[in-house]
Motif scaffolding. Structure first.
Motif, short mmCIF file in Angstrom:
data_model
loop_
_atom_site.label_atom_id
_atom_site.label_comp_id
_atom_site.label_asym_id
_atom_site.label_seq_id
_atom_site.Cartn_x
_atom_site.Cartn_y
_atom_site.Cartn_z
N GLY A 30 0.73 -1.47 -0.03
CA GLY A 30 -0.08 -0.11 -0.10
C GLY A 30 0.78 1.10 0.07
O GLY A 30 0.67 2.09 -0.71
N LEU A 31 1.86 1.32 0.76
CA LEU A 31 2.92 2.30 0.92
C LEU A 31 3.51 2.69 -0.49
O LEU A 31 3.61 3.91 -0.80
N THR A 52 5.10 11.05 2.63
CA THR A 52 4.44 9.72 2.90
C THR A 52 5.39 8.91 3.66
O THR A 52 4.95 8.17 4.68
N GLU A 53 6.69 9.04 3.20
CA GLU A 53 7.82 8.20 4.05
C GLU A 53 7.65 8.74 5.41
O GLU A 53 8.10 7.92 6.35
N LEU A 54 7.44 10.08 5.70
CA LEU A 54 7.47 10.68 7.03
C LEU A 54 6.47 10.11 8.08
O LEU A 54 6.40 9.86 9.08
N MET A 55 5.29 9.92 7.25
CA MET A 55 4.20 9.44 7.93
C MET A 55 4.52 7.83 8.44
O MET A 55 3.63 7.29 9.28
N ILE A 92 -8.86 0.38 6.04
CA ILE A 92 -10.17 0.51 5.16
C ILE A 92 -10.31 2.04 5.51
O ILE A 92 -10.76 2.83 4.41
N VAL A 93 -10.20 2.65 6.59
CA VAL A 93 -10.43 4.10 6.95
C VAL A 93 -9.38 4.87 6.02
O VAL A 93 -10.12 5.73 5.45
N LEU A 110 -3.00 7.55 7.91
CA LEU A 110 -1.59 7.34 7.50
C LEU A 110 -0.61 7.18 8.72
O LEU A 110 0.08 6.23 9.17
N PHE A 111 -0.66 8.29 9.29
CA PHE A 111 0.18 8.49 10.58
C PHE A 111 -0.48 7.69 11.85
O PHE A 111 0.42 6.85 12.45
#
Length: 429
Positions: A30-31, A52-55, A92-93, A110-111
């Motif tokens: 997914g990432l 995204t990577e930070l999250m 899912i969220v 994501l966090f």
């Protein structure tokens, strides 16, 4: 091969091994798909891909004082089980928030999902330490490195393939399914109570703020009292810088310098080549652990990888770049397998969660700072080549540092073990 066969006769280890595999799969597919979704949608804003990577890394800083204490005070099996189920629900969220399209909400979910996943590894790692013999730790570390190699070999490719075929929505649904499979595998394990609850039975209500910080500080004191652990911790901080840079810089090199029109296709090839290097290096490292000292493997791996990563920055074409990254990837398993096999043998099982509770945040702190620095400075201040100099230089410097301190500390640690063993025999007599 005999060692691998023996370790896979342990049913609990097999289930935990595949639970870890599927849980990592749930993070990777997914990432990866989400990163390429952002690179497509916000092509002129690489900031989003870095974010995204930070999250994935920053949440550790929000829960670092809890993860190790939870793994040592609560039921380790239940922690790993519920982490997977909650991660599946949050996947899912996350899917729903992407459909809504409000990016702050997407990154918030994501966090949160990443924060929950941070509790999984210390609990799972501590259980593996409890169900294996001392001589099996290096073999288990080798297997973990093989899994990492497989993810590098196929992870990005699978993520991109899923993204191309069923889109980012399908990739995130795949995430949820793999988390559920991992949870079911964890639940089916029969882990002895002394491994699940090494410090006795506690409830969540028992873990008040005072106890949490007391245990967290106890982990710090334990590390500081063991000079070998303290030295390894310095390396882990720098490894975070490496992880942060390496999570984005190969793709940036392809997209913004070498293959701007077909970077997605070459990213798959990059993953295959890098993963192949890690896999080959894993098998070689597993053989070398029986013949040379672990600290020598660590130093060699750091110097090999650091040198070839710096050399990759000067690549004038994609073929040279891929060859140099293959060479760099070959050295990484030497480091990971040696440290992975060494740590369980020098850490008290009752303290493993709290030691991991310090290692992970240190790595993620440096990883987050690195990614934040890249997000703010690339490409206006930092050029893509500079990212390779930074990462390769960090690895080489740690290699030099370890070559100066590890031989002495290892010798002293071995002498302490012999002294303790002789005192124990004398007492028993």
């Amino acid at each position: 091969m005999k060692k691998f066969k023996e370790i896979f006769q342990n049913a609990n280890y097999v289930k935990l091994f595949f639970a870890n595999f599927t849980s990592q799969m749930g993070s990777t597919i997914g990432l990866t798909a989400f990163m390429f979704y952002l690179l497509d949608r916000f092509s002129e804003q690489p900031f989003y891909a870095t974010l995204t990577e930070l999250m994935f890394s920053v949440p550790t800083l929000a829960v670092f004082f809890l993860v190790g204490v939870f793994a040592d005070r609560l039921d380790r099996q239940k922690i790993a089980y519920y982490c997977d189920w909650i991660s599946a629900l949050l996947s899912i969220v996350l899917l729903l928030t992407i459909i809504i399209g409000w990016m702050p909400l997407v990154f918030a979910v994501l966090f949160l999902r990443s924060a929950i996943q941070k509790f999984f590894f210390p609990a799972e790692h501590a259980m593996i330490q409890g169900i294996l013999k001392n001589e099996d730790y290096t073999t288990a570390a080798g297997l973990n490195q093989v899994v990492m190699g497989l993810f590098m070999l196929f992870g990005n490719g699978i993520g991109i393939f899923v993204y191309w075929t069923v889109g980012v929505y399908g990739a995130i649904l795949t995430d949820a399914l793999t988390f559920i499979i991992s949870a079911l595998l964890i639940r089916s394990c029969r882990i002895p109570e002394e491994v699940r609850l090494p410090n006795g039975s506690h409830k969540l209500n028992d873990l008040n703020i005072a106890l949490v910080f007391k245990d967290f500080n106890l982990g710090m004191k334990y590390i500081l009292q063991h000079k070998l652990l303290s030295a390894l911790l310095v390396g882990f901080f720098v490894f975070g810088v490496v992880n942060g840079g390496f999570s984005v810089m190969p793709i940036f090199m392809l997209k913004y310098k070498l293959e701007p029109q077909s970077y997605e296709e070459y990213s798959i090839l990059l993953g295959v080549i890098f993963g192949a290097g890690v896999l080959i290096g894993s098998f070689v490292a597993s053989l070398l652990t029986q013949k040379i000292k672990l600290y020598q493997l660590i130093i060699a791996g750091l110097l090999i990888s650091g040198s070839f990563i710096i050399a990759a920055s000067f690549s004038g074409n994609t073929l040279t770049f891929l060859v140099l990254l293959f060479a760099a990837s070959f050295g990484l398993p030497l480091v990971n397998i040696a440290i992975g096999g060494w740590m369980p043998s020098i850490v008290d099982p009752k303290m493993m969660g709290r030691v991991q509770g310090w290692i992970s945040p240190l790595m993620m702190l440096s990883q987050s700072l690195t990614l934040g620095f890249i997000a703010l400075s690339f490409p206006d201040i930092l050029k893509v080549e500079m990212l390779f100099w930074m990462v390769g230089g960090c690895l080489a410097l740690v290699g030099v540092f370890y070559s100066l301190v590890l031989p002495k500390l290892t010798k002293k640690s071995e002498e302490n073990v012999k002294t303790h063993s002789l005192e124990k025999r004398s007492f028993q007599s």
